[in-house]
Design an enzyme around this catalytic site. Structure first.
Site, PDB file in Angstrom:
ATOM      1  N   GLN A  76      89.629  79.422 113.014  1.00 13.02           N
ATOM      2  CA  GLN A  76      90.521  79.097 111.890  1.00 13.02           C
ATOM      3  C   GLN A  76      90.374  77.622 111.507  1.00 13.02           C
ATOM      4  O   GLN A  76      91.353  76.952 111.169  1.00 13.02           O
ATOM      5  CB  GLN A  76      91.973  79.398 112.262  1.00 13.02           C
ATOM      6  CG  GLN A  76      92.335  80.876 112.235  1.00 13.02           C
ATOM      7  CD  GLN A  76      92.332  81.461 110.819  1.00 13.02           C
ATOM      8  OE1 GLN A  76      92.326  80.763 109.818  1.00 13.02           O
ATOM      9  NE2 GLN A  76      92.328  82.782 110.756  1.00 13.02           N
ATOM     10  N   SER A  77      89.164  77.112 111.524  1.00 14.17           N
ATOM     11  CA  SER A  77      88.951  75.679 111.320  1.00 14.17           C
ATOM     12  C   SER A  77      89.301  75.201 109.906  1.00 14.17           C
ATOM     13  O   SER A  77      88.739  75.671 108.919  1.00 14.17           O
ATOM     14  CB  SER A  77      87.476  75.365 111.605  1.00 14.17           C
ATOM     15  OG  SER A  77      87.155  74.062 111.167  1.00 14.17           O
ATOM     16  N   ASN A  78      90.203  74.232 109.840  1.00 12.87           N
ATOM     17  CA  ASN A  78      90.487  73.566 108.561  1.00 12.87           C
ATOM     18  C   ASN A  78      89.290  72.735 108.124  1.00 12.87           C
ATOM     19  O   ASN A  78      88.985  72.628 106.939  1.00 12.87           O
ATOM     20  CB  ASN A  78      91.692  72.630 108.689  1.00 12.87           C
ATOM     21  CG  ASN A  78      92.956  73.377 109.033  1.00 12.87           C
ATOM     22  OD1 ASN A  78      93.306  74.347 108.375  1.00 12.87           O
ATOM     23  ND2 ASN A  78      93.641  72.943 110.074  1.00 12.87           N
TER      24      ASN A  78
END
Ligand code: PLP
Length: 339
Positions: A76-78
């Site tokens: 879920q990397s921003n």
């Protein structure tokens, strides 16, 4: 202020991000007075702290004639989302190496940032197990592109190298200017400390510009004995890149642990409370992986007296809201969080 204009920079945000007083949160906790700097309103889709780093990193990629951005992160990397958004805007392709730090956590049908990876047209995602050699995996992609006569630009995790750190060197100078113009006195800035580009870049700027404000970095994945050396190294790398002739003293780096457990990205009860509190008192969306735990840390330090009631505190909101949509059940209390 230190002039950093010799470094090429793309601009993705119009003007400075706002500083807002939070009257309801201040009242809910019974002081100190709390302000927030809205780096969740930085440009790109939707922006967050990685936007500032990418202004310098993408400018460098363009100067070198690269056609593809290669970077890495958690499922879920921003950072991956914002890098992809910058690539789309600049007409570049983008590829990710996703590290499954929690085994089995990557599913291409997941919501949140993962959905946005697909929507914004990521070119390829390589999923590797936690603990893999990520730099090697990214280099392999760059080599494969080179074999097709393309030119990749590798951006390390979180965009946290010396050049990326310039983003928060500039961010801290923006803050200094705002406080001066608004005649606002702040005693302490609270910031998240992960891959360390944000915290380290700010340490460098506070030193170089003699910003006399306590800077407290709340760990999102490591306790101080592991985190502080990373931040120190990043701050020094930024100072060296700028040729400031400064040796960053260890005591400039203040790291706080104990709020990220049980594990990076895994919810805990204090995070859920902080996310709900900000949403319900101020209508501000934090995120479950970073700013929820960072805010929980700040609230914890207020309750324990480590942050005193007569301080003026500024919380740096580093973004991350898209991840909320991958954590709905725990944030609404339908499933319990770790305590
Ligand atoms: C990446 C990230 C952080 C941590 O910043 P670093 O520069 O990696 O230390 C904090 N908040 C959000 C929302 C992030 O995406």
């Amino acid at each position: 202020m230190v002039d950093i204009s010799r470094f090429p920079r793309r601009r993705y945000t119009h003007g400075a991000t706002p500083i807002e007083f939070l009257p309801n949160l201040t009242e809910a906790v019974g002081g100190p007075k709390i302000w927030i700097k809205r780096d969740d309103q930085l440009g790109l889709t939707p922006g967050g702290n990685k936007t500032r780093k990418l202004e310098f990193l993408v400018a460098d990629a363009l100067a070198k004639g690269c056609d593809t951005l290669i970077t890495c992160g958690a499922p879920q990397s921003n950072h991956c989302r914002i890098t992809l958004s910058a690539a789309a805007k600049e007409g570049l392709k983008c590829r990710f190496v996703i590290e499954e730090r929690v085994p089995g956590s990557y599913d291409e049908r997941n919501s949140g940032n993962n959905f946005l990876f697909q929507l914004m047209g990521v070119e390829a995602i390589t999923v590797v197990p936690g603990g893999s050699d990520i730099a090697a995996a990214m280099q392999k992609i760059a080599d494969a592109l080179a074999a097709e006569d393309r030119l990749g630009y590798v951006i390390p995790g979180g965009g946290s190298n010396a050049l990326g750190g310039l983003g928060y060197f500039a961010g801290a100078q923006e803050l200094q200017q705002q406080l001066f113009e608004q005649s606002l006195h702040i005693d302490r800035v609270v910031v998240g400390s992960g891959s360390s580009g944000t915290h380290g870049g700010m340490v460098a700027a506070f030193l170089a510009n003699r910003i006399n404000i306590t800077l407290t970095g709340i760990g999102v994945s490591r306790d101080p004995e592991d985190q502080a050396p990373l931040v120190l190294c990043e701050a020094q790398a930024v100072c060296d890149l700028l040729e400031l002739g400064i040796t960053v003293p260890e005591d400039m780096v203040q790291c706080v642990g104990g709020f990220w457990q049980p594990k990076y990205s895994v919810p805990n009860a204090a995070m859920v409370e902080a996310v709900q509190l900000l949403a319900r008192t101020e209508g501000i969306l934090l995120d479950p992986v970073y700013t929820g735990k960072i805010m929980a840390g700040m609230l914890g330090m207020i309750r324990s007296g480590e942050i005193s009631k007569d301080e003026n505190v500024l919380f740096l909101h580093t973004g991350g809201a898209p991840t909320l949509f991958a954590y709905e059940d725990v944030l609404l209390g339908r499933v319990p969080a770790d305590s």
